[in-house]
Design a protein around this motif. Structure first.
Motif: not given
Length: 207
Positions: A167-183
């Motif tokens: 697991y990584s708390s980096a911001g780039k993974y948050a962006v990926i998570w957010a995009v997938c969630t919205v889609v």
């Protein structure tokens, strides 16, 4: 400890998702809610005992209680045949609280993916409020599928990443998570509207 609890939250969300979709009888799902609810109360209590004056640990434990009480509320209410309005309105409280915990993760803890995940949980619990508190039965299928997506994407996946030390708390993974969630959340809406499946008159409970 947190990763183990998160894994079993994924399990109860999965069971409740398939319950909402008509594949599991509500009283059968209630047992899993009691198991995980009890665990989600015992674990944060242990954390609180060990936390002392550690504000971050106390905050983390407080967040876990929100969900532990939800599962116990659902499990006991379903087995006792109690109307689901109470757990629905409690879910509204959880939804608003989750927004605060999301902000804590974004701005204090700097765990950006979990900031997104807390927002996902806030949306899910708001759906539980609409479905159970306001009796919006037409949202049953949509809520079921969103619950299933959360079971896999916001609990099981991060749990295994944590358990395997990937697991990584980096911001780039948050962006990926957010995009997938919205889609996923947006795509599920028209798909569940087209099914036209009749929702149960009295939904048995959320996650």
């Amino acid at each position: 400890m947190a990763s183990v609890g998160l894994l079993y939250v994924g399990a109860v969300l999965f069971v409740n998702a398939v319950m909402l979709l008509g594949r599991v009888e509500p009283r059968a799902a209630a047992i899993m809610n009691l198991f995980v609810g009890a665990m989600q109360v015992v674990f944060p209590t242990i954390l609180l005992v060990q936390a002392g004056t550690d504000t971050a640990a106390i905050s983390f434990a407080a967040g876990i209680y929100l969900f532990g009480f939800t599962y116990l509320y659902v499990g006991i209410g379903t087995l006792a045949g109690i109307d689901s309005t109470g757990v629905g309105w409690f879910s509204l409280f959880v939804s608003f609280s989750a927004i605060v915990f999301s902000a804590v993760n974004f701005f204090d803890v700097k765990d950006y993916p979990f900031g997104v995940i807390w927002l996902s949980w806030s949306f899910l619990w708001f759906l539980f409020f609409l479905l159970l508190g306001l009796k919006r039965a037409e949202l049953n299928d949509y809520t079921g599928w969103v619950t299933l997506a959360n079971a896999l994407g916001t609990t099981t996946l991060p749990a295994f990443l944590l358990l395997t030390d990937n697991y990584s708390s980096a911001g780039k993974y948050a962006v990926i998570w957010a995009v997938c969630t919205v889609v996923i959340v947006v795509a599920l809406w028209p798909l569940t509207r087209r099914t036209g499946a009749a929702a149960p008159a009295e939904p048995a409970g959320p996650a």
